[in-house]
Design a protein around this motif. Structure first.
Motif, PDB file in Angstrom:
ATOM      1  N   PRO A 220       0.820  -1.227   0.000  1.00 19.55           N
ATOM      2  CA  PRO A 220       0.000   0.000   0.000  1.00 19.55           C
ATOM      3  C   PRO A 220       0.848   1.270   0.000  1.00 19.55           C
ATOM      4  N   GLU A 221       2.025   1.221   0.700  1.00 21.60           N
ATOM      5  CA  GLU A 221       2.864   2.419   0.748  1.00 21.60           C
ATOM      6  C   GLU A 221       3.579   2.709  -0.567  1.00 21.60           C
ATOM      7  N   ASP A 222       3.513   1.719  -1.530  1.00 25.71           N
ATOM      8  CA  ASP A 222       4.095   1.981  -2.853  1.00 25.71           C
ATOM      9  C   ASP A 222       3.220   2.926  -3.670  1.00 25.71           C
ATOM     10  N   ILE A 223       1.962   3.029  -3.282  1.00 23.82           N
ATOM     11  CA  ILE A 223       1.024   3.863  -4.043  1.00 23.82           C
ATOM     12  C   ILE A 223       1.183   5.321  -3.616  1.00 23.82           C
ATOM     13  N   VAL A 224       1.546   6.161  -4.611  1.00 22.11           N
ATOM     14  CA  VAL A 224       1.690   7.596  -4.337  1.00 22.11           C
ATOM     15  C   VAL A 224       0.326   8.270  -4.364  1.00 22.11           C
ATOM     16  N   ASN A 225      -0.477   7.926  -5.378  1.00 21.83           N
ATOM     17  CA  ASN A 225      -1.805   8.523  -5.487  1.00 21.83           C
ATOM     18  C   ASN A 225      -2.665   7.661  -6.411  1.00 21.83           C
ATOM     19  N   VAL A 226      -3.970   7.749  -6.196  1.00 17.80           N
ATOM     20  CA  VAL A 226      -4.940   7.055  -7.037  1.00 17.80           C
ATOM     21  C   VAL A 226      -5.913   8.087  -7.577  1.00 17.80           C
ATOM     22  N   GLY A 227      -5.926   8.227  -8.918  1.00 13.84           N
ATOM     23  CA  GLY A 227      -6.828   9.171  -9.542  1.00 13.84           C
ATOM     24  C   GLY A 227      -7.979   8.456 -10.229  1.00 13.84           C
ATOM     25  N   PRO A 228      -8.806   9.193 -10.945  1.00 12.73           N
ATOM     26  CA  PRO A 228      -9.950   8.565 -11.620  1.00 12.73           C
ATOM     27  C   PRO A 228      -9.537   7.653 -12.777  1.00 12.73           C
ATOM     28  N   HIS A 229      -8.318   7.860 -13.318  1.00 13.70           N
ATOM     29  CA  HIS A 229      -7.899   7.079 -14.474  1.00 13.70           C
ATOM     30  C   HIS A 229      -6.589   6.326 -14.267  1.00 13.70           C
ATOM     31  N   VAL A 230      -5.778   6.750 -13.348  1.00 11.97           N
ATOM     32  CA  VAL A 230      -4.454   6.144 -13.207  1.00 11.97           C
ATOM     33  C   VAL A 230      -4.134   5.876 -11.742  1.00 11.97           C
ATOM     34  N   ILE A 231      -3.190   4.925 -11.579  1.00 14.07           N
ATOM     35  CA  ILE A 231      -2.588   4.644 -10.270  1.00 14.07           C
ATOM     36  C   ILE A 231      -1.113   4.989 -10.393  1.00 14.07           C
ATOM     37  N   ILE A 232      -0.622   5.853  -9.520  1.00 14.22           N
ATOM     38  CA  ILE A 232       0.782   6.271  -9.572  1.00 14.22           C
ATOM     39  C   ILE A 232       1.546   5.535  -8.483  1.00 14.22           C
ATOM     40  N   LEU A 233       2.599   4.819  -8.916  1.00 15.11           N
ATOM     41  CA  LEU A 233       3.430   4.066  -7.975  1.00 15.11           C
ATOM     42  C   LEU A 233       4.772   4.761  -7.795  1.00 15.11           C
ATOM     43  N   GLY A 234       5.263   4.699  -6.568  1.00  7.70           N
ATOM     44  CA  GLY A 234       6.583   5.275  -6.291  1.00  7.70           C
ATOM     45  C   GLY A 234       7.613   4.227  -5.964  1.00  7.70           C
ATOM     46  N   ASP A 235       7.222   2.928  -5.982  1.00  8.33           N
ATOM     47  CA  ASP A 235       8.124   1.807  -5.704  1.00  8.33           C
ATOM     48  C   ASP A 235       8.840   1.958  -4.368  1.00  8.33           C
ATOM     49  N   GLY A 236       8.186   2.577  -3.394  1.00 11.88           N
ATOM     50  CA  GLY A 236       8.791   2.746  -2.074  1.00 11.88           C
ATOM     51  C   GLY A 236       9.797   3.869  -1.997  1.00 11.88           C
ATOM     52  N   LYS A 237      10.081   4.508  -3.147  1.00 16.05           N
ATOM     53  CA  LYS A 237      11.059   5.599  -3.175  1.00 16.05           C
ATOM     54  C   LYS A 237      10.403   6.971  -3.078  1.00 16.05           C
ATOM     55  N   VAL A 238       9.111   7.005  -3.372  1.00 16.88           N
ATOM     56  CA  VAL A 238       8.364   8.264  -3.298  1.00 16.88           C
ATOM     57  C   VAL A 238       7.239   8.069  -2.299  1.00 16.88           C
ATOM     58  N   PRO A 239       7.116   8.911  -1.327  1.00 11.00           N
ATOM     59  CA  PRO A 239       6.048   8.747  -0.323  1.00 11.00           C
ATOM     60  C   PRO A 239       4.675   8.975  -0.949  1.00 11.00           C
ATOM     61  N   PRO A 240       3.638   8.435  -0.336  1.00 10.44           N
ATOM     62  CA  PRO A 240       2.282   8.671  -0.828  1.00 10.44           C
ATOM     63  C   PRO A 240       1.936  10.154  -0.847  1.00 10.44           C
ATOM     64  N   LEU A 241       0.984  10.476  -1.725  1.00  8.56           N
ATOM     65  CA  LEU A 241       0.624  11.880  -1.898  1.00  8.56           C
ATOM     66  C   LEU A 241       0.133  12.493  -0.585  1.00  8.56           C
ATOM     67  N   ARG A 242      -0.602  11.689   0.196  1.00  3.96           N
ATOM     68  CA  ARG A 242      -1.089  12.214   1.471  1.00  3.96           C
ATOM     69  C   ARG A 242       0.077  12.575   2.385  1.00  3.96           C
ATOM     70  N   GLU A 243       1.116  11.702   2.350  1.00  3.80           N
ATOM     71  CA  GLU A 243       2.292  12.018   3.169  1.00  3.80           C
ATOM     72  C   GLU A 243       3.005  13.249   2.636  1.00  3.80           C
ATOM     73  N   ILE A 244       3.055  13.343   1.267  1.00  5.93           N
ATOM     74  CA  ILE A 244       3.684  14.529   0.667  1.00  5.93           C
ATOM     75  C   ILE A 244       2.909  15.775   1.069  1.00  5.93           C
ATOM     76  N   GLU A 245       1.560  15.704   1.000  1.00  7.71           N
ATOM     77  CA  GLU A 245       0.755  16.847   1.405  1.00  7.71           C
ATOM     78  C   GLU A 245       0.953  17.144   2.891  1.00  7.71           C
ATOM     79  N   HIS A 246       1.044  16.039   3.676  1.00 11.20           N
ATOM     80  CA  HIS A 246       1.279  16.231   5.108  1.00 11.20           C
ATOM     81  C   HIS A 246       2.633  16.880   5.359  1.00 11.20           C
ATOM     82  N   LEU A 247       3.640  16.390   4.600  1.00  9.90           N
ATOM     83  CA  LEU A 247       4.970  16.993   4.733  1.00  9.90           C
ATOM     84  C   LEU A 247       4.965  18.446   4.284  1.00  9.90           C
ATOM     85  N   HIS A 248       4.191  18.714   3.209  1.00 10.86           N
ATOM     86  CA  HIS A 248       4.083  20.098   2.737  1.00 10.86           C
ATOM     87  C   HIS A 248       3.425  20.963   3.808  1.00 10.86           C
ATOM     88  N   GLN A 249       2.380  20.406   4.451  1.00 15.25           N
ATOM     89  CA  GLN A 249       1.726  21.131   5.532  1.00 15.25           C
ATOM     90  C   GLN A 249       2.689  21.370   6.692  1.00 15.25           C
TER      91      GLN A 249
END
Length: 217
Positions: free
Chosen positions: A69-98
């Motif tokens: 589950p942590e490999d998933i960066v974001n899930v949109g209406p058409h695509v699933i973006i994977l970070g392969d464990g090297k990119v944090p999930p979008l929620r974490e990125i948003e949290h880090l941005h916050q």
């Protein structure tokens, strides 16, 4: 695992894109959830895409991909973006941005407080100097007050001495009056006695010559 199943259903019929590889990995047609110990995984069944970008993309053979589950960066209406464990999930990125924004705000607040502290230090320094100056003035006034009290004591003593001098002068004036009176009495007495002595001498001389006593003196 109703939550995992609901999340898994959101991954079906979407393209899978690897953010680290920069390419489309396939199109998800089905998904299963696999549990190993305390962790669970998504098993993606997807069709590979070929000839992408040549105007004739087609789906070819199917393959399976096991992701966390942590490999998933974001899930949109058409695509699933994977970070392969090297990119944090979008929620974490948003949290880090916050967190970064909160940190930036805290830094601004700290800078403002540092400026305020420096201003307060300067004000405290100026107040300290004013207090020291006032203390010096106060010491001067205390010395002046002590000098004034000393002069006041001297003045009181001098006033007492002046009264004594006045009393002595009045006494001397009284004595002078008495002396003048005594002097007048002595002079009068001496004149009277001198007249009597002269008359006595003359009378004795007249008697010796057989003359009468004189009374002109």
């Amino acid at each position: 695992m109703p939550e995992e199943s609901s999340r898994a259903n959101q991954l079906v019929n979407k393209f899978v894109i690897s953010l680290t590889e920069g390419k489309i990995l396939g199109y998800v047609t089905d998904i299963n959830v696999e549990v190993e110990g305390d962790e669970f995984y998504f098993i993606l069944r997807m069709k590979e895409v070929e000839n992408l970008g040549k105007g004739q993309s087609i789906f070819t053979s199917e393959k399976k991909m096991k992701i966390k589950p942590e490999d998933i960066v974001n899930v949109g209406p058409h695509v699933i973006i994977l970070g392969d464990g090297k990119v944090p999930p979008l929620r974490e990125i948003e949290h880090l941005h916050q967190i970064a924004e909160e940190y930036s705000n805290l830094m601004h607040e700290l800078e403002a407080k540092d400026k305020l502290i420096e201003q307060l230090k300067e004000e405290n320094y100026q107040l300290t100097r004013q207090i020291e100056e006032l203390q010096r003035e106060l010491r001067k006034y205390q010395v002046m007050r002590e000098d004034f009290d000393h002069l006041k004591e001297q003045l009181v003593r001098q006033e007492g001495q002046l009264e004594m001098a006045k009393e002595y002068i009045r006494l001397l004036e009284g004595l002078r009056h008495d002396i003048d009176k005594i002097k007048g009495d002595v002079e009068s007495l001496m004149d009277k006695q001198l007249e009597e002595v002269v008359r006595s001498i003359i009378n004795e001389e007249l008697n010796a010559r057989g003359l009468k006593k004189t009374s002109f003196l």
